[in-house]
Design an enzyme around this catalytic site. Structure first.
Site, short mmCIF file in Angstrom:
data_model
loop_
_atom_site.label_atom_id
_atom_site.label_comp_id
_atom_site.label_asym_id
_atom_site.label_seq_id
_atom_site.Cartn_x
_atom_site.Cartn_y
_atom_site.Cartn_z
CB ALA A 146 46.89 33.87 -22.87
CG ASN A 147 51.76 36.42 -21.31
OD1 ASN A 147 51.37 37.33 -20.59
ND2 ASN A 147 52.16 36.61 -22.56
NE ARG A 148 50.92 31.98 -14.22
CZ ARG A 148 49.96 31.12 -13.95
NH1 ARG A 148 48.74 31.57 -13.69
NH2 ARG A 148 50.19 29.83 -13.95
CB SER A 149 51.25 40.12 -18.99
OG SER A 149 51.20 41.53 -19.00
#
Ligand code: CTP
Length: 413
Positions: free
Chosen positions: A206-209
């Site tokens: 995943a990513n931090r968005s």
């Protein structure tokens, strides 16, 4: 903020939903409005004056016969930018429809030329009674804004139509009243959130968005009259009037975008799409005892580049560039490579900017134009700046009215 400095008379009449006026008041004040509360005698059975006085911009007024001010209703009515009645009982609706003035609130309603919004709340039998139906029809015909009640639990445990609309719906309706409708009839598609690419049955890359900026853009476009589709990996409350398509992976987002992009007038790709995904996804949970897995990655499709290649004439394509280095060079490269009309560049390494924050600072780049910076501010305000630019781009191609310039961009240092 669209409500900054707006003077709103909040009329509270006597129903069990009067307690929700407290939340509505707080939200309006938070949004920058000057809230003047007026309670009927009935409302005082359900809500103490002190609570509302403490949260509003002025103390509650209840009395038509005020020692310090002989005719408070005319001052209230004349100085208001909006009279909002929430909750509005059958009695207040009837009095207003027939022009009857019996107390401070009903007098104020007759003594104003400002817009009026009523938010009815009552039992289902009352809401559906022909007298109330006729009165509401009369008010609508006169241009009064009505925020319809919802289905739900009513006083005494009954369930049905007549429950006061949720405070966020009411506040959104108020904000929309003061927002220019410069995207009326436009179809806008926005993406939001970070994609999640599965490794196995439970784990993802995943990513931090957080999706906050994309959701703010979707809301801003809807407030300005657009028909909005939000393709998102995250949910949010209060997305009324917005079609929400939930996705998780880059492939699902690409499929959703391919379905809705051809008919869109404007596309804003605010999502943080993973650039790589595991080549093989285990359908069961990988076990720790089997040791660290070798995860082989493969590239995901570049959704935005694909949309740029297939862009129909007149469509406006907006991308984001999340950078930690060489902000303007990288953003300018993406603007050209993905055939965009606008790119919103943000330095996600800077304090208060980008992922997960409620604030952002961006630079707007268009082909052949000087970059423009919009300094650190709430993501809602950044969304308005992006939509202002989109409206400007559309007016350049369709010669419709120009941008509203809710925010004057600062020159890039
Ligand atoms: N984007 C996309 N599909 C991808 C990757 C990105 O549609 N597979 C879109 C994003 O939604 C954003 C724009 O392309 O609007 C730029 O995304 P960004 O992550 O900043 O850049 P990349 O093109 O992925 O390049 P890099 O990661 O090397 O900076």
């Amino acid at each position: 903020m669209v409500l900054t400095g707006k003077r709103i008379v909040l009329g509270v009449s006597g129903g069990i939903a009067a307690y929700k006026a407290v939340e509505i008041c707080r939200r309006l004040v938070d949004a920058g409005a000057h809230v003047v509360p007026v309670m009927t005698a009935g409302a005082e059975h359900f809500l103490g004056r002190t609570t509302l006085s403490a949260l509003a911009s002025e103390p509650v007024q209840t009395d038509l016969w005020n020692a310090t001010e002989p005719i408070p209703h005319t001052r209230l009515g004349q100085s208001a930018d909006l009279i909002l009645v929430a909750p509005a009982t059958a009695r207040v609706i009837s009095a207003y429809a027939t022009g009857l003035s019996t107390d401070l609130l009903t007098n104020t309603l007759l003594a104003t030329r400002a817009p009026v919004m009523v938010c009815p709340a009552m039992h289902t039998e009352m809401w559906e009674h022909p007298a109330v139906v006729d009165n509401i029809t009369t008010l609508r015909r006169r241009g009064v804004h009505v925020v319809d009640p919802e289905q739900g639990r009513l006083a005494g445990g009954d369930v049905g139509a007549g429950r006061l609309a949720a405070p966020d719906r009411i506040v959104q309706a108020v904000e929309r009243l003061f927002t220019p409708r410069d995207l009326d009839g436009t179809r806008v598609v926005v993406t939001a959130g970070g994609t999640r690419e599965p490794i196995d049955a439970v784990r993802v890359i995943a990513n931090r968005s957080s999706g906050k900026q994309g959701i703010a853009i979707a809301r801003a476009a809807a407030a300005r009259g657009a028909r909005v589709t939000l393709v998102t990996t995250v949910g949010a409350p209060g997305l009324h009037d917005i079609e929400v398509v939930e996705v998780e992976t880059a492939a699902q987002m690409q499929e959703a975008m391919q379905a809705c992009a051809p008919a869109a007038d404007v596309i804003v790709m605010a999502a943080a799409v993973a650039d790589f995904r595991p080549k093989v996804v285990a359908d069961r949970k990988l076990k720790k005892a089997d040791g660290a897995p070798d995860i082989v990655l493969e590239p995901t499709p570049d959704i935005l580049a694909g949309l740029g290649d297939a862009k129909p004439a007149g469509q406006i394509l907006v991308g984001f560039a999340a950078e930690t280095d060489d902000l303007l060079d990288n953003a300018a490269r993406k603007l050209a490579a993905k055939k965009l009309d606008l790119i919103v560049a943000n330095d996600v390494g800077a304090p208060g900017v980008g992922f997960q924050h409620d604030t952002n600072a961006v630079t707007l780049l268009q082909p052949g134009a000087e970059p423009r910076s919009v300094g650190l501010r709430r993501k809602d305000d950044i969304a308005d700046a992006v939509i202002d630019t989109v409206v400007g781009l559309r007016s350049a191609t369709t010669s419709s009215p120009g941008p509203t310039s809710a925010i004057d961009p600062e020159p890039t240092p």
